[in-house]
Write a protein that holds these residues in place. Structure first.
Motif, PDB file in Angstrom:
ATOM      1  N   THR A   1      37.703  42.779  59.984  1.00 18.51           N
ATOM      2  CA  THR A   1      38.750  42.014  59.301  1.00 18.51           C
ATOM      3  C   THR A   1      38.356  41.727  57.857  1.00 18.51           C
ATOM      4  OG1 THR A   1      37.834  39.846  59.858  1.00 18.51           O
ATOM      5  CG2 THR A   1      39.304  40.878  61.491  1.00 18.51           C
ATOM      6  N   VAL A   2      39.358  41.422  57.060  1.00 18.04           N
ATOM      7  CA  VAL A   2      39.114  41.031  55.670  1.00 18.04           C
ATOM      8  C   VAL A   2      38.254  39.778  55.630  1.00 18.04           C
ATOM      9  CG1 VAL A   2      40.219  40.116  53.585  1.00 18.04           C
ATOM     10  CG2 VAL A   2      41.168  42.138  54.721  1.00 18.04           C
ATOM     11  N   ASP A   3      38.517  38.848  56.542  1.00 17.69           N
ATOM     12  CA  ASP A   3      37.724  37.611  56.579  1.00 17.69           C
ATOM     13  C   ASP A   3      36.240  37.908  56.787  1.00 17.69           C
ATOM     14  OD1 ASP A   3      39.789  35.868  56.106  1.00 17.69           O
ATOM     15  OD2 ASP A   3      40.231  35.522  58.222  1.00 17.69           O
TER      16      ASP A   3
ATOM     17  N   ASP B   1      41.837  49.979  50.613  1.00 17.77           N
ATOM     18  CA  ASP B   1      41.347  50.112  49.240  1.00 17.77           C
ATOM     19  C   ASP B   1      39.835  49.948  49.175  1.00 17.77           C
ATOM     20  OD1 ASP B   1      43.842  50.590  48.293  1.00 17.77           O
ATOM     21  OD2 ASP B   1      44.112  48.662  47.301  1.00 17.77           O
ATOM     22  N   ALA B   2      39.298  49.014  49.955  1.00 16.76           N
ATOM     23  CA  ALA B   2      37.849  48.826  49.979  1.00 16.76           C
ATOM     24  C   ALA B   2      37.151  50.041  50.595  1.00 16.76           C
ATOM     25  CB  ALA B   2      37.500  47.565  50.767  1.00 16.76           C
ATOM     26  N   ALA B   3      37.758  50.606  51.627  1.00 17.97           N
ATOM     27  CA  ALA B   3      37.173  51.760  52.308  1.00 17.97           C
ATOM     28  C   ALA B   3      37.057  52.973  51.389  1.00 17.97           C
ATOM     29  CB  ALA B   3      37.992  52.114  53.543  1.00 17.97           C
ATOM     30  N   PHE B   4      38.014  53.118  50.464  1.00 17.13           N
ATOM     31  CA  PHE B   4      38.048  54.301  49.605  1.00 17.13           C
ATOM     32  C   PHE B   4      37.589  54.018  48.177  1.00 17.13           C
ATOM     33  CE2 PHE B   4      40.861  55.552  53.052  1.00 17.13           C
ATOM     34  CZ  PHE B   4      40.467  56.862  53.278  1.00 17.13           C
TER      35      PHE B   4
ATOM     36  N   PHE C   1      38.658  38.218  47.884  1.00 18.61           N
ATOM     37  CA  PHE C   1      38.737  39.628  48.292  1.00 18.61           C
ATOM     38  C   PHE C   1      40.005  40.264  47.748  1.00 18.61           C
ATOM     39  CE2 PHE C   1      40.393  42.944  51.007  1.00 18.61           C
ATOM     40  CZ  PHE C   1      39.299  43.765  51.220  1.00 18.61           C
ATOM     41  N   PHE C   2      41.131  39.577  47.893  1.00 19.28           N
ATOM     42  CA  PHE C   2      42.405  40.151  47.484  1.00 19.28           C
ATOM     43  C   PHE C   2      42.592  40.187  45.963  1.00 19.28           C
ATOM     44  CE2 PHE C   2      43.681  39.116  51.931  1.00 19.28           C
ATOM     45  CZ  PHE C   2      43.988  40.413  52.313  1.00 19.28           C
ATOM     46  N   ARG C   3      41.702  39.574  45.234  1.00 21.23           N
ATOM     47  CA  ARG C   3      41.724  39.739  43.783  1.00 21.23           C
ATOM     48  C   ARG C   3      41.240  41.134  43.391  1.00 21.23           C
ATOM     49  NH1 ARG C   3      38.630  34.213  42.393  1.00 21.23           N
ATOM     50  NH2 ARG C   3      40.347  32.719  42.664  1.00 21.23           N
ATOM     51  N   TYR C   4      40.421  41.718  44.275  1.00 17.49           N
ATOM     52  CA  TYR C   4      39.820  43.015  43.977  1.00 17.49           C
ATOM     53  C   TYR C   4      40.476  44.171  44.731  1.00 17.49           C
ATOM     54  CZ  TYR C   4      36.111  40.283  41.818  1.00 17.49           C
ATOM     55  OH  TYR C   4      35.403  39.418  41.005  1.00 17.49           O
ATOM     56  N   PHE C   5      41.000  43.889  45.911  1.00 19.54           N
ATOM     57  CA  PHE C   5      41.548  44.956  46.746  1.00 19.54           C
ATOM     58  C   PHE C   5      42.852  44.519  47.391  1.00 19.54           C
ATOM     59  CE2 PHE C   5      36.878  45.237  46.963  1.00 19.54           C
ATOM     60  CZ  PHE C   5      36.701  46.476  46.355  1.00 19.54           C
TER      61      PHE C   5
ATOM     62  N   ARG D   1      29.856  42.864  39.921  1.00 21.45           N
ATOM     63  CA  ARG D   1      28.883  42.666  41.003  1.00 21.45           C
ATOM     64  C   ARG D   1      29.555  42.146  42.264  1.00 21.45           C
ATOM     65  NH1 ARG D   1      23.937  39.925  37.477  1.00 21.45           N
ATOM     66  NH2 ARG D   1      23.116  41.888  36.622  1.00 21.45           N
ATOM     67  N   THR D   2      30.544  41.284  42.108  1.00 23.12           N
ATOM     68  CA  THR D   2      31.271  40.786  43.277  1.00 23.12           C
ATOM     69  C   THR D   2      32.032  41.918  43.944  1.00 23.12           C
ATOM     70  OG1 THR D   2      31.522  38.577  42.313  1.00 23.12           O
ATOM     71  CG2 THR D   2      33.045  39.177  44.075  1.00 23.12           C
ATOM     72  N   ARG D   3      32.685  42.730  43.147  1.00 28.95           N
ATOM     73  CA  ARG D   3      33.437  43.865  43.694  1.00 28.95           C
ATOM     74  C   ARG D   3      32.506  44.830  44.432  1.00 28.95           C
ATOM     75  NH1 ARG D   3      35.461  48.997  42.820  1.00 28.95           N
ATOM     76  NH2 ARG D   3      37.711  49.229  43.218  1.00 28.95           N
ATOM     77  N   GLU D   4      31.373  45.140  43.826  1.00 29.38           N
ATOM     78  CA  GLU D   4      30.430  46.064  44.449  1.00 29.38           C
ATOM     79  C   GLU D   4      29.855  45.478  45.733  1.00 29.38           C
ATOM     80  OE1 GLU D   4      27.654  46.876  41.351  1.00 29.38           O
ATOM     81  OE2 GLU D   4      28.990  48.284  40.317  1.00 29.38           O
ATOM     82  N   ALA D   5      29.612  44.180  45.743  1.00 33.45           N
ATOM     83  CA  ALA D   5      29.103  43.528  46.953  1.00 33.45           C
ATOM     84  C   ALA D   5      30.135  43.596  48.071  1.00 33.45           C
ATOM     85  CB  ALA D   5      28.735  42.073  46.649  1.00 33.45           C
ATOM     86  N   LEU D   6      31.399  43.424  47.732  1.00 40.30           N
ATOM     87  CA  LEU D   6      32.465  43.531  48.729  1.00 40.30           C
ATOM     88  C   LEU D   6      32.560  44.950  49.276  1.00 40.30           C
ATOM     89  CD1 LEU D   6      35.200  41.334  46.996  1.00 40.30           C
ATOM     90  CD2 LEU D   6      34.166  40.885  49.238  1.00 40.30           C
ATOM     91  N   VAL D   7      32.404  45.942  48.414  1.00 41.28           N
ATOM     92  CA  VAL D   7      32.445  47.336  48.863  1.00 41.28           C
ATOM     93  C   VAL D   7      31.292  47.619  49.816  1.00 41.28           C
ATOM     94  CG1 VAL D   7      32.184  49.746  48.134  1.00 41.28           C
ATOM     95  CG2 VAL D   7      33.664  48.213  46.838  1.00 41.28           C
ATOM     96  N   ARG D   8      30.098  47.202  49.455  1.00 44.27           N
ATOM     97  CA  ARG D   8      28.928  47.431  50.328  1.00 44.27           C
ATOM     98  C   ARG D   8      29.109  46.753  51.672  1.00 44.27           C
ATOM     99  NH1 ARG D   8      26.151  46.634  45.435  1.00 44.27           N
ATOM    100  NH2 ARG D   8      25.738  44.444  45.952  1.00 44.27           N
TER     101      ARG D   8
END
Length: 208
Positions: free
Chosen positions: A33-35, A57-60, A48-52, A11-18
């Motif tokens: 920015t990542v921030d 990487d987040a964009a794709f 964030f950097f734990r996932y991407f 869920r955290t990863r998906e929230a970051l992607v959205r």
């Protein structure tokens, strides 16, 4: 079965992607920015950097999911189908599954907006082409395995994939610069352009 910890991570990863796709499509990829992405989800930059590895990487992330589904769909095609037909059916019959996959993470409308943005953002387009080349290598090897040929000695798997990938690129470009940005539009263009492969390569283009 998914554990509570795994569900929270997903869920955290998906929230970051959205959040990333919303920011990219509203204020621009380069200006985001990542921030800002992390802040939108109320997590730290470290999280964030734990996932991407980075913004790219987040964009794709969603596109990688759809490509993985396509590769799996090609692998599942009946063995009697000729290679080009297997590719065609995998992409056309897989639309509903791919749509469901996308919707499990982000709204399809947001995914399509990001899709268009990739085409108009040089850094993202370069990354898209690089990533697509890697996927094409995977599919070429898969076709070679299906047909019992050596991908390094027989040019046909890579040629077939090159033709197919070329059609997809033409479709993407036409759709992203057209007036109808719906899922139905890109699906229809894909089908129409794939149907033209045979006549375009072997037919006589001159009017009688």
């Amino acid at each position: 079965m998914e554990t509570l910890r795994e569900r929270k991570k997903r869920r955290t990863r998906e929230a970051l992607v959205r959040a990333a796709l919303e920011l990219f499509t509203t204020q621009g990829y380069e200006r985001t920015t990542v921030d800002e992405i992390a802040e939108a989800v109320d997590v730290s930059q470290r999280t964030f950097f734990r996932y991407f590895a980075g913004k790219e990487d987040a964009a794709f992330a969603v596109q990688e999911m759809t490509e993985a589904h396509f590769v799996a769909a090609v692998r599942a095609r009946p063995p009697h189908e000729p290679p080009m037909e297997a590719l065609r059916q995998a992409v056309l019959e897989g639309w509903d599954d791919i749509t469901e996959t996308v919707e499990s993470v982000v709204p399809v409308e947001l995914y399509l907006r990001m899709y268009r943005m990739i085409e108009s953002t040089p850094a993202l387009l370069a990354a898209h082409l690089r990533r697509s080349a890697a996927t094409e290598q995977t599919i070429a090897r898969l076709l070679a395995e299906r047909e019992g040929v050596d991908v390094d000695a027989d040019p046909r798997p890579r040629l077939a994939v090159a033709v197919f990938a070329g059609v997809i690129r033409v479709t993407e470009r036409r759709w992203s610069t057209g007036d109808d940005f719906s899922l139905a539009a890109i699906r229809g263009l894909t089908a129409a352009y794939l149907d033209q492969v045979g006549p375009a390569l072997t037919g006589n283009w001159r009017a009688a």
